[in-house]
Design a protein around this motif. Structure first.
Motif, short mmCIF file in Angstrom:
data_model
loop_
_atom_site.label_atom_id
_atom_site.label_comp_id
_atom_site.label_asym_id
_atom_site.label_seq_id
_atom_site.Cartn_x
_atom_site.Cartn_y
_atom_site.Cartn_z
N ARG A 1 -31.74 4.59 -20.75
CA ARG A 1 -31.60 3.65 -19.60
C ARG A 1 -32.53 2.62 -19.77
O ARG A 1 -32.26 1.76 -18.65
CB ARG A 1 -32.00 4.49 -18.56
CG ARG A 1 -30.99 5.78 -18.11
CD ARG A 1 -31.25 6.52 -16.86
NE ARG A 1 -30.71 7.81 -16.81
CZ ARG A 1 -30.35 8.51 -15.55
NH1 ARG A 1 -30.87 7.89 -14.37
NH2 ARG A 1 -29.59 9.66 -15.48
N GLY A 2 -32.84 2.23 -20.61
CA GLY A 2 -33.38 1.01 -20.79
C GLY A 2 -34.75 0.83 -20.57
O GLY A 2 -35.41 -0.18 -20.68
N ARG B 1 -38.61 0.66 -28.36
CA ARG B 1 -39.33 0.66 -26.89
C ARG B 1 -40.05 1.96 -26.53
O ARG B 1 -40.42 2.08 -25.65
CB ARG B 1 -38.09 0.55 -25.80
CG ARG B 1 -37.34 -0.72 -25.78
CD ARG B 1 -36.35 -0.75 -24.70
NE ARG B 1 -35.16 -0.27 -25.14
CZ ARG B 1 -34.53 0.87 -24.77
NH1 ARG B 1 -35.35 1.65 -24.00
NH2 ARG B 1 -33.39 1.22 -25.06
N HIS C 1 -33.53 3.44 -30.10
CA HIS C 1 -34.28 3.18 -28.96
C HIS C 1 -35.89 3.21 -29.14
O HIS C 1 -36.83 2.83 -28.47
CB HIS C 1 -34.12 4.34 -27.63
CG HIS C 1 -32.86 4.42 -27.59
ND1 HIS C 1 -32.07 3.09 -26.96
CD2 HIS C 1 -32.05 5.36 -27.20
CE1 HIS C 1 -30.90 3.56 -26.69
NE2 HIS C 1 -30.61 4.87 -26.63
#
Length: 207
Positions: free
Chosen positions: A57-58, A84, A81
């Motif tokens: 979800r960022g 991050r 991902h």
């Protein structure tokens, strides 16, 4: 994506389920506020049951766990991902936490030794940015593990004291009987909590 054959027996059950309901509830509250994804701390992250959802979800995620092999699995599962995701191989009670928007401690805080819990809780509250949220579980006194060595247990009034000054958005007491990921039947007594750290009141106008 990593194959499940590489997971430990424990992680195959405990680490691959849906994100905890407390985490999803908090994410819904962030979304309702129109908040953009920020930095989340996942204390006791394991192989990413909660962290992978945040990454998708960022969110940026700091995943903390003392099990190096679990962190390695999480890094592989994170895939694209992974840029991050920052991983710390450390015990919760030894960590100096960065300032974050979201602190997750799913079924991990009761493993903090009782004599260290107050310090850990103060560190978590310090690290939580105003407007940020906590999502976690605490162990109650009627749990089968409550009398075990090194286990932190909280009665209702102690839970109330812990969240003083926070905006409690979800507090649920659970008593149930279930089989643990290690295949042992036990009685659970849990507190599920989601709480928000209020923002400082706006300053009054110029004097």
């Amino acid at each position: 994506m990593i194959g499940e054959s590489k997971f430990s027996a424990y992680d195959r059950i405990a680490g691959t389920g849906a994100p905890r309901s407390t985490v999803l509830f908090a994410l819904e509250r962030f979304a309702a506020e129109g908040r953009a994804p920020g930095l989340a701390l996942d204390l006791g992250c394991g192989i990413g049951r909660d962290a992978l959802t945040l990454l998708a979800r960022g969110w940026r995620v700091v995943g903390l766990d003392q099990r190096v092999e679990a962190l390695a699995t999480l890094a592989e599962r994170a895939g694209p991902h992974g840029s991050r995701l920052l991983l710390w191989a450390q015990k919760i009670e030894e960590a100096r936490l960065p300032i974050a928007d979201f602190v997750i401690a799913s079924f991990s805080l009761f493993l903090v030794p009782p004599e260290r819990f107050a310090t850990v809780w103060a560190e978590i509250r310090r690290a939580l940015r105003p407007g940020g949220r906590l999502a976690l579980q605490l162990l109650g006194p009627r749990d089968d593990w409550a009398s075990g060595p090194g286990i932190s247990v909280h009665r209702a009034e102690e839970v109330e004291a812990l969240v003083t000054g926070l905006e409690v958005e979800w507090r649920q007491e659970e008593e149930s009987f279930a089989v643990t990921p290690r295949g042992i039947g036990k009685r659970w007594h849990l507190w599920h909590l989601v709480a928000r750290k209020p923002r400082p009141s706006a300053a009054f106008g110029p004097e």
